[in-house]
Design an enzyme around this catalytic site. Sequence first.
Site, PDB file in Angstrom:
ATOM      1  N   GLY A   7       0.590  -1.243   0.489  1.00 43.58           N
ATOM      2  CA  GLY A   7      -0.303   0.256   0.299  1.00 43.58           C
ATOM      3  C   GLY A   7       0.504   0.803  -0.091  1.00 43.58           C
ATOM      4  O   GLY A   7      -0.233   2.214  -0.645  1.00 43.58           O
ATOM      5  N   ASN A  59      -8.089   4.544   5.528  1.00 42.89           N
ATOM      6  CA  ASN A  59      -7.779   4.615   4.386  1.00 42.89           C
ATOM      7  C   ASN A  59      -9.050   3.780   3.425  1.00 42.89           C
ATOM      8  O   ASN A  59      -9.081   2.420   4.205  1.00 42.89           O
ATOM      9  CB  ASN A  59      -6.599   4.043   3.719  1.00 42.89           C
ATOM     10  CG  ASN A  59      -6.289   3.173   3.429  1.00 42.89           C
ATOM     11  OD1 ASN A  59      -7.077   2.535   2.221  1.00 42.89           O
ATOM     12  ND2 ASN A  59      -5.995   1.918   4.014  1.00 42.89           N
ATOM     13  N   PHE A 110      -7.736   0.645  -3.423  1.00 44.71           N
ATOM     14  CA  PHE A 110      -6.683  -0.041  -5.135  1.00 44.71           C
ATOM     15  C   PHE A 110      -6.215   0.858  -6.196  1.00 44.71           C
ATOM     16  O   PHE A 110      -6.509   0.709  -7.189  1.00 44.71           O
ATOM     17  CB  PHE A 110      -7.351  -1.550  -5.627  1.00 44.71           C
ATOM     18  CG  PHE A 110      -7.455  -2.573  -4.624  1.00 44.71           C
ATOM     19  CD1 PHE A 110      -6.109  -2.613  -3.412  1.00 44.71           C
ATOM     20  CD2 PHE A 110      -7.967  -3.793  -5.354  1.00 44.71           C
ATOM     21  CE1 PHE A 110      -6.239  -3.605  -2.467  1.00 44.71           C
ATOM     22  CE2 PHE A 110      -8.516  -4.547  -3.731  1.00 44.71           C
ATOM     23  CZ  PHE A 110      -7.363  -4.743  -2.964  1.00 44.71           C
ATOM     24  N   SER A 168      -9.435  -6.745   2.062  1.00 39.62           N
ATOM     25  CA  SER A 168      -9.340  -5.361   1.750  1.00 39.62           C
ATOM     26  C   SER A 168     -10.907  -4.590   1.656  1.00 39.62           C
ATOM     27  O   SER A 168     -11.394  -5.547   1.013  1.00 39.62           O
ATOM     28  CB  SER A 168      -8.394  -4.027   0.207  1.00 39.62           C
ATOM     29  OG  SER A 168      -8.944  -3.139  -0.077  1.00 39.62           O
ATOM     30  N   ASN A 199     -12.229  -1.970   1.173  1.00 37.65           N
ATOM     31  CA  ASN A 199     -12.378  -0.819   0.019  1.00 37.65           C
ATOM     32  C   ASN A 199     -13.007  -1.463  -1.520  1.00 37.65           C
ATOM     33  O   ASN A 199     -13.156  -0.633  -1.990  1.00 37.65           O
ATOM     34  CB  ASN A 199     -11.003  -0.214   0.152  1.00 37.65           C
ATOM     35  CG  ASN A 199     -11.165   0.727   1.094  1.00 37.65           C
ATOM     36  OD1 ASN A 199     -12.050   0.683   2.198  1.00 37.65           O
ATOM     37  ND2 ASN A 199      -9.738   0.498   2.047  1.00 37.65           N
ATOM     38  N   THR A 200     -12.835  -2.685  -1.241  1.00 36.99           N
ATOM     39  CA  THR A 200     -13.609  -3.256  -2.702  1.00 36.99           C
ATOM     40  C   THR A 200     -14.625  -3.867  -2.642  1.00 36.99           C
ATOM     41  O   THR A 200     -14.653  -5.161  -1.757  1.00 36.99           O
ATOM     42  CB  THR A 200     -12.115  -4.107  -3.625  1.00 36.99           C
ATOM     43  OG1 THR A 200     -10.980  -2.960  -3.772  1.00 36.99           O
ATOM     44  CG2 THR A 200     -12.990  -4.429  -4.643  1.00 36.99           C
ATOM     45  N   LYS A 218      -3.099 -12.953   2.291  1.00 37.61           N
ATOM     46  CA  LYS A 218      -3.712 -12.066   2.957  1.00 37.61           C
ATOM     47  C   LYS A 218      -4.095 -11.433   3.942  1.00 37.61           C
ATOM     48  O   LYS A 218      -5.925 -11.697   3.263  1.00 37.61           O
ATOM     49  CB  LYS A 218      -2.771 -10.440   2.480  1.00 37.61           C
ATOM     50  CG  LYS A 218      -2.779  -9.790   3.756  1.00 37.61           C
ATOM     51  CD  LYS A 218      -1.683  -7.737   3.649  1.00 37.61           C
ATOM     52  CE  LYS A 218      -1.896  -6.912   4.467  1.00 37.61           C
ATOM     53  NZ  LYS A 218      -1.297  -5.564   3.465  1.00 37.61           N
ATOM     54  N   ASN A 228      -4.795  -7.190   7.066  1.00 37.76           N
ATOM     55  CA  ASN A 228      -4.854  -5.446   6.819  1.00 37.76           C
ATOM     56  C   ASN A 228      -5.612  -4.729   7.719  1.00 37.76           C
ATOM     57  O   ASN A 228      -5.645  -5.058   8.362  1.00 37.76           O
ATOM     58  CB  ASN A 228      -5.816  -6.614   5.496  1.00 37.76           C
ATOM     59  CG  ASN A 228      -5.729  -5.711   4.103  1.00 37.76           C
ATOM     60  OD1 ASN A 228      -5.425  -4.458   4.416  1.00 37.76           O
ATOM     61  ND2 ASN A 228      -5.754  -6.490   3.465  1.00 37.76           N
ATOM     62  N   GLY A 230      -0.103  -2.220  13.766  1.00 36.40           N
ATOM     63  CA  GLY A 230       0.167  -1.450  14.571  1.00 36.40           C
ATOM     64  C   GLY A 230       1.895  -1.393  15.430  1.00 36.40           C
ATOM     65  O   GLY A 230       1.704  -1.348  16.229  1.00 36.40           O
TER      66      GLY A 230
HETATM   67  C1  FMN Z   1      -2.869   3.535   3.320  1.00 34.97           C
HETATM   68  C2  FMN Z   1      -2.938   2.817   3.496  1.00 34.97           C
HETATM   69  C3  FMN Z   1      -3.017   1.917   1.784  1.00 34.97           C
HETATM   70  C4  FMN Z   1      -3.180   0.504   1.851  1.00 34.97           C
HETATM   71  N1  FMN Z   1      -2.951  -0.274   0.658  1.00 34.97           N
HETATM   72  C5  FMN Z   1      -2.609  -1.979   1.586  1.00 34.97           C
HETATM   73  C6  FMN Z   1      -3.233  -2.301   0.014  1.00 34.97           C
HETATM   74  O1  FMN Z   1      -3.048  -1.506  -1.061  1.00 34.97           O
HETATM   75  N2  FMN Z   1      -2.966  -3.787   0.103  1.00 34.97           N
HETATM   76  C7  FMN Z   1      -2.762  -4.607   0.819  1.00 34.97           C
HETATM   77  O2  FMN Z   1      -2.698  -5.397   1.441  1.00 34.97           O
HETATM   78  N3  FMN Z   1      -3.202  -3.544   2.471  1.00 34.97           N
HETATM   79  C8  FMN Z   1      -3.013  -2.252   1.627  1.00 34.97           C
HETATM   80  N4  FMN Z   1      -2.198  -1.520   3.623  1.00 34.97           N
HETATM   81  C9  FMN Z   1      -2.602  -2.079   4.511  1.00 34.97           C
HETATM   82  C10 FMN Z   1      -1.468  -2.070   5.296  1.00 34.97           C
HETATM   83  O3  FMN Z   1      -0.716  -2.868   4.437  1.00 34.97           O
HETATM   84  C11 FMN Z   1      -1.415  -3.028   6.525  1.00 34.97           C
HETATM   85  O4  FMN Z   1      -1.341  -4.245   6.127  1.00 34.97           O
HETATM   86  C12 FMN Z   1      -2.005  -2.579   7.943  1.00 34.97           C
HETATM   87  O5  FMN Z   1      -2.004  -0.769   6.892  1.00 34.97           O
HETATM   88  C13 FMN Z   1      -2.003  -2.611   9.102  1.00 34.97           C
HETATM   89  O6  FMN Z   1      -0.262  -2.242   9.255  1.00 34.97           O
HETATM   90  P1  FMN Z   1       0.140  -0.857  10.019  1.00 34.97           P
HETATM   91  O7  FMN Z   1      -0.633  -0.981  11.223  1.00 34.97           O
HETATM   92  O8  FMN Z   1       1.350  -1.162  10.257  1.00 34.97           O
HETATM   93  O9  FMN Z   1      -0.110   0.000   8.936  1.00 34.97           O
HETATM   94  C14 FMN Z   1      -2.659  -0.195   3.710  1.00 34.97           C
HETATM   95  C15 FMN Z   1      -2.724   0.358   4.486  1.00 34.97           C
HETATM   96  C16 FMN Z   1      -2.585   1.764   4.608  1.00 34.97           C
HETATM   97  C17 FMN Z   1      -2.044   2.869   5.480  1.00 34.97           C
END
Ligand code: FMN
Length: 364
Positions: free
Chosen positions: A62, A110, A114, A173, A175-176, A214, A243, A295
Amino acid sequence: MIGLFDRLFRPLLRALDPEDAHTLAIKALRYMPSARAPADGDELAVRAFGLKFPNPVGLAAGFDKNAQVPDALLRLGFGFVEVGTITPRAQAGNPRPRLFRLEADQAVINRLGFNNDGAAAAHMRLARHRDAGGIVGVNIGANRDSTDRIEDYVRLIETFSTVASYFTVNVSSPNTPGLRDLQQAKALDDLLARVLDARERVRSRAGPTPVLVKVAPDLTLPDLDDVVGVARKRRIDGMIIGNTTISRPGSLRERDKAREQGGLSGRPLFKLATRMLAETFVRAEGAFPLIGVGGIDSGATAIAKIKAGAALLQVYTALVYRGIGVVKEIKDDLTAALKRGHRNSLASMVGSDAAAITAESWPG
Ligand SMILES: Cc1cc2nc3c(=O)[nH]c(=O)nc-3n(C[C@H](O)[C@H](O)[C@H](O)COP(=O)(O)O)c2cc1C
């Protein structure tokens, strides 16, 4: 150099609209050469999925959705970088604003959906990267308007197999619309059967590229039973937990922004994601390694993830609040923890707290 990058850019990035800040960060990585982070000590190396990771701290999917800067990110000290999510065709994603910082909670919501340049563009960039080395995973997903979502994943496996160190099948995700239904047992079984078939078809030119799944931290435990059961039956190479969450923990302080639709990441996700990681670890019974995400923002949270069952880690949101320096901080703390425990690798720590965590009351 890394410190300089953080000092120059973080105040500026934090003052901008979050999505503009992200675009600027990618540009800076593209055009500002950075010095290579010092080599990692042998004690941090991790062997998983047939790959040797120089350290366990990866960049989560992401951040570099379009595979623009994997080499620059590896140079900053990540043990591996996951690009994507990439869909077969380019798509714009949801209307802006779609990215929100919850500063007081050290969290992000967010609903990007995608947004990406599509497979052809990303493939061209990765093909150029191939000689540079380093572990670059490719996270794949279906187009929002796809009429055959499973076929989308199959095509992406075929397209990227020669340039991907590993694949992440993203079925989590939020968001889809409908994507997460692919986590249901029958759908997941069909998906994985066809994805693994595709991998076999390209094996002679690409080798046995590992395939990971995932999942969402919002699965119920019976759903998780099914997912791990299918993953084991299909002999998947690993799982990523997980995720972003569609839940909103009661502890959130930014009540207004918390009402925005989308996936929550960062500090408030830590407890739920770590619990689901431990629940997955006890169900997987060592059949495959797990990547813990959600986190992580310090050495202590990284160690807690490893003890809950993670062989490898990924971070994203902590980079927004702590800057890239958090990667070195985590690695230094892991090295110190190994020294204190007179251990020469992280492997013996993996999952040591998993059973105890699954006995705790459910995180609220
Ligand atoms: C802005 C944003 C965009 C993300 N886009 C994707 C993505 O395209 N595909 C995906 O598998 N996870 C996506 N994630 C999820 C992250 O890969 C991760 O699983 C999630 O943010 C938890 O980790 P963190 O708490 O360290 O951010 C996104 C997260 C953020 C914040």
